[in-house]
Design an enzyme around this catalytic site. Structure first.
Site, PDB file in Angstrom:
ATOM      1  N   GLY A   1       0.797  -1.216   0.000  1.00 50.41           N
ATOM      2  CA  GLY A   1       0.000   0.000   0.000  1.00 50.41           C
ATOM      3  C   GLY A   1       0.833   1.271   0.000  1.00 50.41           C
ATOM      4  O   GLY A   1       2.064   1.253   0.125  1.00 50.41           O
ATOM      5  N   HIS A   2       0.139   2.389  -0.097  1.00 48.58           N
ATOM      6  CA  HIS A   2       0.737   3.714  -0.248  1.00 48.58           C
ATOM      7  C   HIS A   2       1.654   4.093   0.912  1.00 48.58           C
ATOM      8  O   HIS A   2       1.463   3.692   2.052  1.00 48.58           O
ATOM      9  CB  HIS A   2      -0.374   4.760  -0.367  1.00 48.58           C
ATOM     10  CG  HIS A   2      -1.250   4.827   0.861  1.00 48.58           C
ATOM     11  ND1 HIS A   2      -0.954   5.605   1.957  1.00 48.58           N
ATOM     12  CD2 HIS A   2      -2.407   4.185   1.165  1.00 48.58           C
ATOM     13  CE1 HIS A   2      -1.886   5.466   2.879  1.00 48.58           C
ATOM     14  NE2 HIS A   2      -2.784   4.601   2.425  1.00 48.58           N
ATOM     15  N   ASP A   3       2.673   4.875   0.584  1.00 39.87           N
ATOM     16  CA  ASP A   3       3.545   5.528   1.570  1.00 39.87           C
ATOM     17  C   ASP A   3       4.265   4.551   2.494  1.00 39.87           C
ATOM     18  O   ASP A   3       4.622   4.897   3.623  1.00 39.87           O
ATOM     19  CB  ASP A   3       2.738   6.534   2.407  1.00 39.87           C
ATOM     20  CG  ASP A   3       2.036   7.562   1.541  1.00 39.87           C
ATOM     21  OD1 ASP A   3       2.724   8.246   0.768  1.00 39.87           O
ATOM     22  OD2 ASP A   3       0.790   7.655   1.604  1.00 39.87           O
TER      23      ASP A   3
END
Length: 220
Positions: A147-149
């Protein structure tokens, strides 16, 4: 320009990474371009599956041959053990050699803000969304979701089917086992091992093995 490349290691993981290499080349060639890489062979003093790798390319010798490679030759380290991978990276770097980045064309990788450190390998059907940072020689196996970041520090291994949510901090030398899950915002300390199928819902300290759902440290 076609770049010469060697794979350090000659076991099952090396054969899997060779598959990724061939898939990358196949995309280039099908588009009428030169292959991205020219495979020279495997580097391993004691290949455990020599008969199987020889159909793909020669075993060139042990680590000592790295000093004789042309500086233009890139490499991938196909060793699961994160500590050994780090030592081999130090050796190759001291010789002025550069690591390639391999991303299987069947992986789904976001177009924005992802950073892939030298030696990163992303296998088929993995998903990497946005603003994910990979350190040196990070291995992301088949059917992994990231997932993001999220940040992966150097020498992390993510085994098949693992799922990592957003804003996760995975520190150096961590292994995420097959089918493990990490919820958002978690920090996993350096050199820890998350067992197969474990569900991580709280931070994990460094240098432990954590298993179960929820994941708990069993070895310190």
């Amino acid at each position: 320009m076609t770049t010469p490349i060697v794979i350090i290691g000659a076991g099952g993981l090396a054969r899997e990474f060779h598959d990724v290499l061939e898939a990358v080349n196949a995309v280039e060639e099908s588009a009428g371009r030169q292959a991205a890489f020219r495979f020279l062979g495997f580097v391993d003093a004691q290949p455990s599956t020599e008969s199987r790798v020889l159909s793909r390319g020669p075993v060139l010798g042990g680590d000592e041959i790295l000093a004789n490679l042309d500086p233009a030759t890139q490499h991938i380290i196909a060793i699961s053990n994160t500590s050994v991978r780090g030592k081999l990276d130090e050796l190759a770097s001291s010789l002025g050699l550069h690591a390639a980045v391999l991303i299987h064309p069947a992986a789904t990788v976001g177009r924005h803000d992802n950073v892939f450190g030298p030696g990163t390998v992303i296998c088929a059907n993995a998903t990497v969304t946005t603003n994910v940072r990979f350190g040196r020689h990070v291995h992301v196996d088949r059917n992994v979701a990231v997932g993001h970041d999220t940040t992966f520090d150097n020498y992390v291994s993510v085994f098949p089917g693992a799922s990592v949510a957003g804003n996760v901090d995975v520190q150096s030398g961590v292994t995420l086992g097959t089918g493990s899950s990490v919820i958002q915002g978690i920090r996993i300390g350096a050199n820890s091992i998350i067992g197969a199928g474990a569900v991580v819902v709280r931070d994990i300290e460094a240098n432990v093995t954590a298993v179960g759902s929820p994941a708990r440290a069993i070895v310190r």
